[in-house]
Scaffold this motif. Structure first.
Motif, short mmCIF file in Angstrom:
data_model
loop_
_atom_site.label_atom_id
_atom_site.label_comp_id
_atom_site.label_asym_id
_atom_site.label_seq_id
_atom_site.Cartn_x
_atom_site.Cartn_y
_atom_site.Cartn_z
N HIS A 86 0.90 -1.14 -0.08
CA HIS A 86 0.11 0.04 -0.01
C HIS A 86 0.84 1.29 -0.12
O HIS A 86 0.62 2.25 -0.71
N LEU A 87 1.83 1.22 0.84
CA LEU A 87 2.80 2.40 0.80
C LEU A 87 3.93 2.43 -0.06
O LEU A 87 4.29 3.48 -0.63
N ALA A 88 4.68 1.44 -0.63
CA ALA A 88 5.58 1.46 -1.41
C ALA A 88 5.47 2.28 -2.76
O ALA A 88 6.43 2.98 -3.30
N PRO A 89 4.29 2.36 -3.37
CA PRO A 89 4.07 2.98 -4.83
C PRO A 89 4.20 4.58 -4.51
O PRO A 89 4.32 5.25 -5.43
N TRP A 90 4.11 4.88 -3.30
CA TRP A 90 3.84 6.29 -3.11
C TRP A 90 5.17 6.94 -2.13
O TRP A 90 5.48 8.03 -2.07
N MET A 91 5.54 5.84 -1.31
CA MET A 91 6.69 6.42 -0.53
C MET A 91 7.82 5.31 -0.29
O MET A 91 7.88 4.42 0.11
N PRO A 92 8.69 5.63 -1.26
CA PRO A 92 9.81 4.83 -1.34
C PRO A 92 10.64 4.32 -0.38
O PRO A 92 11.33 3.12 -0.18
N LEU A 125 -1.27 5.52 6.26
CA LEU A 125 -2.16 4.53 6.76
C LEU A 125 -2.15 3.03 6.40
O LEU A 125 -1.91 2.68 5.26
N HIS A 126 -2.34 2.16 7.29
CA HIS A 126 -2.22 0.77 7.25
C HIS A 126 -3.31 0.46 6.28
O HIS A 126 -4.53 0.99 6.43
N PRO A 127 -3.16 -0.34 5.32
CA PRO A 127 -4.41 -0.62 4.35
C PRO A 127 -5.72 -0.98 4.94
O PRO A 127 -6.59 -0.85 4.20
N SER A 128 -5.64 -1.69 5.86
CA SER A 128 -6.94 -2.33 6.59
C SER A 128 -7.56 -1.35 7.09
O SER A 128 -8.73 -1.70 7.53
N ARG A 129 -6.93 -0.22 7.28
CA ARG A 129 -7.80 1.02 8.15
C ARG A 129 -8.39 1.79 7.11
O ARG A 129 -9.00 2.92 7.53
N LEU A 144 -1.31 29.97 9.93
CA LEU A 144 -2.26 30.76 9.22
C LEU A 144 -2.99 30.18 7.89
O LEU A 144 -4.08 30.29 7.43
N ARG A 145 -2.13 28.73 7.59
CA ARG A 145 -2.74 27.95 6.70
C ARG A 145 -2.07 26.77 6.75
O ARG A 145 -0.88 26.53 7.35
N VAL A 146 -2.82 25.56 6.30
CA VAL A 146 -2.25 24.21 6.46
C VAL A 146 -2.31 23.55 4.91
O VAL A 146 -3.25 23.88 4.35
N GLU A 147 -1.38 22.85 4.53
CA GLU A 147 -1.30 22.35 3.24
C GLU A 147 -1.19 20.85 3.19
O GLU A 147 -0.43 20.51 4.26
N ILE A 148 -1.57 20.17 2.31
CA ILE A 148 -1.21 18.70 1.93
C ILE A 148 -1.10 18.69 0.57
O ILE A 148 -1.58 19.35 -0.27
N THR A 149 0.13 17.91 0.60
CA THR A 149 0.56 17.76 -1.06
C THR A 149 0.56 16.10 -1.35
O THR A 149 0.95 15.38 -0.40
N HIS A 150 0.37 15.66 -2.43
CA HIS A 150 0.32 14.25 -2.87
C HIS A 150 0.52 14.18 -4.23
O HIS A 150 0.10 14.90 -5.01
N ASP A 151 0.84 13.00 -4.66
CA ASP A 151 1.02 12.67 -6.14
C ASP A 151 -0.32 12.46 -6.54
O ASP A 151 -1.26 12.20 -6.15
N LEU A 152 -0.59 13.05 -7.84
CA LEU A 152 -1.87 13.26 -8.70
C LEU A 152 -2.41 11.96 -8.76
O LEU A 152 -3.79 11.83 -8.51
N ALA A 153 -1.67 10.96 -8.89
CA ALA A 153 -2.02 9.57 -9.11
C ALA A 153 -2.63 8.86 -7.84
O ALA A 153 -3.19 7.90 -7.83
N ASN A 154 -2.17 9.50 -6.63
CA ASN A 154 -2.68 8.67 -5.31
C ASN A 154 -4.04 9.24 -5.05
O ASN A 154 -4.21 10.37 -4.13
N VAL A 155 -4.92 8.57 -5.55
CA VAL A 155 -6.50 8.85 -5.30
C VAL A 155 -6.86 8.69 -3.84
O VAL A 155 -7.50 9.63 -3.49
N PRO A 181 7.35 5.23 -7.08
CA PRO A 181 7.03 4.16 -8.41
C PRO A 181 5.72 4.06 -8.83
O PRO A 181 5.60 3.71 -10.23
N GLY A 182 4.63 4.36 -7.97
CA GLY A 182 3.31 4.34 -8.60
C GLY A 182 2.71 5.70 -8.98
O GLY A 182 1.70 5.91 -9.36
N GLY A 183 3.56 6.73 -8.94
CA GLY A 183 3.31 8.11 -9.01
C GLY A 183 3.47 8.62 -10.49
O GLY A 183 4.30 7.84 -11.24
N CYS A 184 2.89 9.83 -10.70
CA CYS A 184 3.14 10.44 -12.03
C CYS A 184 4.16 11.60 -11.91
O CYS A 184 4.85 12.06 -12.68
N GLY A 185 4.37 11.91 -10.54
CA GLY A 185 5.33 12.90 -10.33
C GLY A 185 4.89 14.27 -10.03
O GLY A 185 5.62 15.16 -9.63
#
Length: 181
Positions: A36-42, A99-103, A126-137, A162-166
């Motif tokens: 679950h993690l490796a495609p997004w978090m090497p 997050l663990h995939p079972s959760r 003043l602001r909070v941001e979240i970033t993620h790879d576009l492919a990580n739905v 590996p699972g992302g588009c960058g």
């Protein structure tokens, strides 16, 4: 941003500062989550006890320096994942999570991020941001559910997961008007 509280609880989800004695459960949870993690978090690909000890050491030093505040995410089954507040320039804060995939699909991470978003605003962000790879739905769902708005994209991170588009999507919430510290 001022230092956040070390422990939170909301809707059956607990957050607490990571502790050295979490090392074995952390390794077990990351290994169980590898697919679950490796495609997004090497970093997850070769995670072992030394990796976990390094993370926990970095977590202690990050907390002391105010550069990063890492929390274990807990539910009724134990360790569910991790979430971090990372102060950025100009009174901004970034939230990162896994997050663990079972959760997944149970609102665990949405609750954890909601709690830390509120805490960041209480502590002066003043602001909070979240970033993620576009492919990580799946990661996209958290900011969408919490009323963050997409404010742009960042150029491809190197190396691309590996699972992302960058392409990194950037989501933001501004501190509500009248929100006091």
């Amino acid at each position: 941003m001022d230092t956040p509280a070390e422990r939170f609880s909301s809707s059956g989800v607990g957050l607490r500062r990571w502790r050295p004695e979490d090392v074995d459960e952390l390794v077990r949870t990351v290994r169980q989550s590898l697919g679950h993690l490796a495609p997004w978090m090497p970093w997850a690909r070769h995670y072992d006890r030394d990796s976990a000890l390094g993370f926990l050491r970095d977590s202690v030093s990050g907390w002391r320096s105010g550069k990063q505040f890492d929390f274990a995410v807990l539910d009724e089954h134990g360790l569910a994942g991790s979430v971090s507040l990372m102060p950025r320039a100009c009174a901004g804060v970034e939230v990162g999570y896994w997050l663990h995939p079972s959760r997944t699909g149970r609102g665990v991470m949405t609750t954890a991020v909601a709690v830390l978003t509120d805490e960041a605003f209480r502590r002066g962000a003043l602001r909070v941001e979240i970033t993620h790879d576009l492919a990580n739905v799946r990661s996209r769902g958290v900011p969408e559910r919490l009323g963050y708005r997409q404010v742009g994209t960042l150029p491809p991170a190197q190396p691309v997961a590996p699972g992302g588009c960058g392409i990194e999507m950037v989501w933001r919430r501004e501190r509500p008007l009248g929100h006091s510290r």
